[in-house]
Design a protein around this motif. Structure first.
Motif, PDB file in Angstrom:
ATOM      1  N   LEU A 186       1.003  -1.325   0.024  1.00 47.80           N
ATOM      2  CA  LEU A 186       0.065  -0.068   0.040  1.00 47.80           C
ATOM      3  C   LEU A 186       0.975   1.315   0.025  1.00 47.80           C
ATOM      4  O   LEU A 186       1.846   1.050   0.581  1.00 47.80           O
ATOM      5  N   ARG A 187       0.438   2.114  -0.641  1.00 49.05           N
ATOM      6  CA  ARG A 187       1.119   3.536  -0.794  1.00 49.05           C
ATOM      7  C   ARG A 187       0.043   4.642  -0.705  1.00 49.05           C
ATOM      8  O   ARG A 187      -1.055   4.667  -1.463  1.00 49.05           O
ATOM      9  N   ILE A 188       0.586   5.752  -0.157  1.00 45.89           N
ATOM     10  CA  ILE A 188      -0.276   7.208  -0.380  1.00 45.89           C
ATOM     11  C   ILE A 188       0.599   8.017  -0.727  1.00 45.89           C
ATOM     12  O   ILE A 188       1.597   8.276   0.008  1.00 45.89           O
ATOM     13  N   PRO A 189       0.433   8.353  -2.013  1.00 45.80           N
ATOM     14  CA  PRO A 189       1.450   9.299  -2.715  1.00 45.80           C
ATOM     15  C   PRO A 189       1.286  10.569  -2.127  1.00 45.80           C
ATOM     16  O   PRO A 189       0.283  11.025  -1.647  1.00 45.80           O
ATOM     17  N   SER A 190       2.298  11.536  -2.240  1.00 42.65           N
ATOM     18  CA  SER A 190       1.957  13.027  -1.844  1.00 42.65           C
ATOM     19  C   SER A 190       1.830  14.014  -2.937  1.00 42.65           C
ATOM     20  O   SER A 190       1.456  15.211  -2.621  1.00 42.65           O
ATOM     21  N   ASN A 191       2.047  13.521  -4.268  1.00 40.70           N
ATOM     22  CA  ASN A 191       1.611  14.505  -5.237  1.00 40.70           C
ATOM     23  C   ASN A 191      -0.039  14.746  -5.132  1.00 40.70           C
ATOM     24  O   ASN A 191      -0.889  13.906  -5.031  1.00 40.70           O
ATOM     25  N   LEU A 192      -0.042  16.138  -5.384  1.00 41.35           N
ATOM     26  CA  LEU A 192      -1.465  16.608  -5.039  1.00 41.35           C
ATOM     27  C   LEU A 192      -2.320  16.224  -6.005  1.00 41.35           C
ATOM     28  O   LEU A 192      -3.481  15.774  -5.786  1.00 41.35           O
ATOM     29  N   ILE A 193      -1.984  15.927  -7.424  1.00 42.99           N
ATOM     30  CA  ILE A 193      -2.818  15.364  -8.497  1.00 42.99           C
ATOM     31  C   ILE A 193      -3.274  14.006  -8.233  1.00 42.99           C
ATOM     32  O   ILE A 193      -4.284  13.763  -8.354  1.00 42.99           O
ATOM     33  N   ALA A 194      -2.329  13.188  -7.805  1.00 42.72           N
ATOM     34  CA  ALA A 194      -2.470  11.877  -7.332  1.00 42.72           C
ATOM     35  C   ALA A 194      -3.335  11.853  -6.374  1.00 42.72           C
ATOM     36  O   ALA A 194      -4.534  10.756  -6.363  1.00 42.72           O
ATOM     37  N   LEU A 195      -3.233  12.470  -5.208  1.00 40.78           N
ATOM     38  CA  LEU A 195      -4.030  12.530  -4.059  1.00 40.78           C
ATOM     39  C   LEU A 195      -5.667  12.838  -4.489  1.00 40.78           C
ATOM     40  O   LEU A 195      -6.467  12.230  -3.906  1.00 40.78           O
ATOM     41  N   ASP A 196      -5.702  13.995  -5.254  1.00 40.90           N
ATOM     42  CA  ASP A 196      -7.169  14.419  -5.844  1.00 40.90           C
ATOM     43  C   ASP A 196      -7.705  13.313  -6.421  1.00 40.90           C
ATOM     44  O   ASP A 196      -8.851  13.127  -6.316  1.00 40.90           O
ATOM     45  N   LEU A 197      -6.982  12.555  -7.290  1.00 39.04           N
ATOM     46  CA  LEU A 197      -7.517  11.558  -8.114  1.00 39.04           C
ATOM     47  C   LEU A 197      -8.250  10.223  -7.351  1.00 39.04           C
ATOM     48  O   LEU A 197      -9.128  10.135  -7.430  1.00 39.04           O
ATOM     49  N   LEU A 198      -7.306   9.919  -6.444  1.00 32.20           N
ATOM     50  CA  LEU A 198      -7.572   8.915  -5.395  1.00 32.20           C
ATOM     51  C   LEU A 198      -8.720   9.099  -4.494  1.00 32.20           C
ATOM     52  O   LEU A 198      -9.544   8.433  -4.341  1.00 32.20           O
ATOM     53  N   SER A 199      -8.733  10.390  -4.043  1.00 37.26           N
ATOM     54  CA  SER A 199      -9.981  10.795  -3.268  1.00 37.26           C
ATOM     55  C   SER A 199     -11.146  10.867  -4.053  1.00 37.26           C
ATOM     56  O   SER A 199     -12.249  10.525  -3.507  1.00 37.26           O
TER      57      SER A 199
END
Ligand code: TXA
Ligand code: MG
Length: 320
Positions: free
Chosen positions: A116-129
């Motif tokens: 498992l990983r939570i990336p810190s890139n904001l676009i990645a985080l936006d996409l995931l949420s």
């Protein structure tokens, strides 16, 4: 395949919907670009393996937007893992857990563990949420390259690498160049102690403060020059050699303090180890593009991030 900007809400929504409908979305992370698919959708995950020509027994990391979301994926979340997670997530760290029943064999390569990983890139985080808001559980994403090849650190590199293998509904989300440039540190926890399966920007020293590192599986502690000792990985098409004197027509990767011999094509001149990590894969790609004879790399010395950089360079230079 559609190349869209990841910096608009519209782009994020569109990409999350594509994931939810079983299509693939390549997206930026702070490490490298990932080729994402719905981690609970067998046919989406199958397509990731197909596009990458990746052996089916290689497990794929699941990307999520929060520690709470991890609870769905793991059978247990030991307290020392939670401390690591709270310290280094979102960020360039993958933790390996005992899987829950939603982590199926098609994702974990039949292993009882899930990464498992939570990336810190904001676009990645936006996409995931956004994906999770639509009911998604997590996004399976290996690096967005053919198996064994160099990980992409820009959307353009993803397009060049995989563009002709993606379908009309698949998306590449553009988020500029990856900040770190090499893949996450992978940690497996064994009774409170850490085994580093792949070194990265979260270093042994950082991990040691929380959970004692008992071993590091990197090429640094193997004899990488022995032909056939293990397969080449992270490798450009051009052969990579270490610490040789570069000749006319060779490409060269070295710290800015090292001068370029006459007739040699300089592929990058990093001033710091951070620069080195960020520029390494783009330099490999440039070497291929410029059709240099060989790539001669002078790996950085020292500990920390330098260990991860040496690991990638040494693997890229190994003979399969
Ligand atoms: O930085 C990264 O980790 C990037 C970005 C996209 O997040 N992802 C990435 O994934 O590098 P990939 O698949 O290219 O490399 C992941 C490595 C593989 O070597 C895989 O075998 C290992 O992680 N891995 C994944 N899940 C695992 C598990 N359950 N147990 C052991 N190794 C695992
Ligand atoms: Mg990879």
């Amino acid at each position: 395949m559609q190349l869209i900007s990841g910096s608009s809400k519209y782009g994020i929504k569109k990409a999350a919907r594509a994931l939810k409908s079983g299509h693939l979305v390549a997206f930026p992370t702070e490490t490298v670009y990932g080729l994402g698919g719905d981690a609970t959708n067998q046919s989406a995950v199958e397509r990731i393996f197909q596009v990458k020509s990746r052996p089916r027994d290689h497990p794929i990391i699941v990307h999520i937007s929060s520690i709470e979301q991890a609870a769905y994926w793991v059978a247990e979340f030991p307290s020392y893992a939670l401390t690591l997670a709270e310290q280094f997530w979102p960020g360039p760290m993958t933790l390996i857990f005992k899987r829950s029943e939603i982590a199926k064999d098609f994702l974990t390569g039949k292993q009882e563990f899930v990464g498992l990983r939570i990336p810190s890139n904001l676009i990645a985080l936006d996409l995931l949420s956004e994906f999770e808001k639509m009911g998604g559980m997590g996004v399976a994403a290996p690096s967005a390259n053919k198996f064994g090849a160099v990980s992409p650190t820009t959307a353009l590199a993803v397009k060049e690498e995989l563009g002709n293998l993606l379908c009309a509904q698949d998306i590449i989300l553009n988020g500029g160049a990856s900040l770190i440039g090499i893949e996450s540190t992978i940690i497996k926890l064994e009774e409170g102690k850490s085994v580093i399966l792949r070194p990265g920007a979260i270093t042994e020293k950082m991990i040691n403060k929380i959970s004692k590192v008992i071993s590091i599986q990197s090429s640094n502690n193997r004899d990488f020059r022995v032909s056939g000792s293990f397969g080449s990985h992270y490798a450009p098409k051009t052969r990579v050699f270490l610490n040789l004197v570069p000749q006319t027509g060779d490409g060269m990767i070295a710290d800015s303090k090292i001068e370029t011999p006459h007739g040699v094509i300089r592929l990058c001149s990093p001033e710091t180890v951070e620069d080195y990590a960020r520029d390494l894969y783009a330099s490999f790609r440039l070497g291929d593009k410029l059709k240099v004879n060989r790539i001669i790399a002078f790996p950085p010395k020292g500990n920390g991030l330098a260990i991860a950089i040496r690991d990638r360079i040494e693997r890229s230079s190994s003979i399969t």
